[in-house]
Design an enzyme around this catalytic site. Sequence first.
Site, PDB file in Angstrom:
ATOM      1  N   TYR A 126       0.614  -1.966  -0.296  1.00 13.99           N
ATOM      2  CA  TYR A 126       0.129   0.097  -0.058  1.00 13.99           C
ATOM      3  C   TYR A 126       1.032   1.517   0.182  1.00 13.99           C
ATOM      4  O   TYR A 126       0.341   2.601  -0.109  1.00 13.99           O
ATOM      5  CB  TYR A 126      -0.438   0.162   1.247  1.00 13.99           C
ATOM      6  N   LYS A 167       2.595 -13.662   6.448  1.00 13.00           N
ATOM      7  CA  LYS A 167       2.903 -14.537   5.093  1.00 13.00           C
ATOM      8  C   LYS A 167       4.219 -14.750   4.975  1.00 13.00           C
ATOM      9  O   LYS A 167       4.962 -15.248   3.994  1.00 13.00           O
ATOM     10  CB  LYS A 167       2.375 -13.972   4.449  1.00 13.00           C
ATOM     11  N   ASP A 211      -3.732 -17.232   6.469  1.00 16.18           N
ATOM     12  CA  ASP A 211      -4.186 -17.861   5.891  1.00 16.18           C
ATOM     13  C   ASP A 211      -4.979 -18.779   7.132  1.00 16.18           C
ATOM     14  O   ASP A 211      -5.941 -18.622   6.602  1.00 16.18           O
ATOM     15  CB  ASP A 211      -4.015 -18.357   4.114  1.00 16.18           C
ATOM     16  N   ASP A 265      -5.978  -5.241   6.654  1.00 14.34           N
ATOM     17  CA  ASP A 265      -7.079  -4.837   5.940  1.00 14.34           C
ATOM     18  C   ASP A 265      -8.538  -5.989   5.721  1.00 14.34           C
ATOM     19  O   ASP A 265      -9.591  -5.917   6.163  1.00 14.34           O
ATOM     20  CB  ASP A 265      -6.483  -4.411   4.460  1.00 14.34           C
TER      21      ASP A 265
END
Length: 420
Positions: free
Chosen positions: A159, A229, A283, A307
């Site tokens: 971002y 991740k 995840d 987000d």
Amino acid sequence: MSYDQIDVPEAGEKITLADEETGELNVPETPIIPIIYGDGIGSDVGPAAQKVLDAAAEATGRSIAWMRLYAGGSAREKYDENLPQETVDAIREHRVAIKGPLTTPVGSGFRSLNVALRKKLDLYANVRPTYHLEGVPSPVKNPSAMDMVTFRENTEDVYAGIEWEAGTDEVQQVKEFVEDEMGATGVIHDGPVGIGIKPITEFGSKRLIREAINYAIANGRPTVTLVHKGNIMKFTEGAFRDWGYELAEEEYGDNVLTEDELWEEHDGEQPEGTVVVQDRIADNMLQQILTRTDQYDVIATMNLNGDYMSDAAGAQIGGLGIAPGANYGHGRCLAEPVHGSAPKYAGENKVNPTAMILSGREMLDYLGWDDAAELVRDAVETTISEGNVTYDLHRQIEGGTKLATTEFAEAVVENIEQLS
Ligand code: NAP
């Protein structure tokens, strides 16, 4: 400071910094608080929240001197630009403010004003509390198991705005650099490509995780979970996790334990007053917040994960009409709801102002007005559990009374008066 287009309220005093190192504030009894209504439904939910926050302040012996600022459509009318310097300066100067949503048209060429504001003011932590209010319909069986606060890094990650459009000379240069200089061949397919860069710094990660750990300690929360991740993106998301553990060890000593230390040194019995820092892969975490909801308290994560995760968590406690948020910097807070400007409902006096009201509650909390903050939460909860709700909740419950935005705010004010 004087402003061209902004009216400075006659009553009220500025909030100032009490301690440069900790960011602690001096909050007068009548602070000047800037407010941006924003675009679309902002002019419905903004005034509604103001009414409720005024009532909570008054009920606890204080008052708020509001200072109206402009960004987005209202700024284009007044200043002929989307994000006037005066608006940024006034928030910087007054330290604590609240804003409604701002529209960011997809693919329009202008970047998100929200992202620009957060960057200009260095509001590095987007804080999203997700807790269930009695009476709010939820798609899960046990919504009250959710009581989580997500600290989402606000200034880095994909971002950060370092990206190049397909077909430009710049993207071609970046592609050649990556392939020829850095040896990453056979990865980017031929043909048009857009390229973005994902910066994750030690500085940005540690200050966000520090904010999350400090919050956990101050609020008696037992765990901080680093969500990443890092199994795939080892040098960005993996580094975030490693810097998190490093920070916990360097700055918190025995007050903060890892999961291993908890088992090896304390047989899994967490000593009173300590915080356990753990990590989960993003995840897996998205399913864990559904299946083991009550095991998670404070989350610290990067921009994109945060987000997605906070919206998914928000859905479990009633959705966008409810979900509050705030952005923290050093001695600064800009509260804002999670939802956007929902342009199709703009000006209809229809949408739910709860998210904006509860964002205001976060702001009151930041001011140290805990009693006013609790009153707001209790009054909103009472109003909803009495069945007095806006259209979004009304369509999900049996019975109940469908209220307009203004009527809902008035009902909350009445409950503040009753409860105080
Ligand atoms: P949105 O404005 O959040 O609206 C999506 C849907 O969520 C609405 O159609 C409505 O659902 C529900 N909703 C949102 N706020 C609600 C409220 N207060 N009460 C009841 N229901 C509410 O998302 P979007 O349509 O994707 O985005 C619109 C614009 O807002 C975009 O330009 C986007 O960039 C911007 N945005 C700004 C911010 C921000 O300023 N922080 C955040 C997100 C998006 P139903 O129609 O099903 O009732």
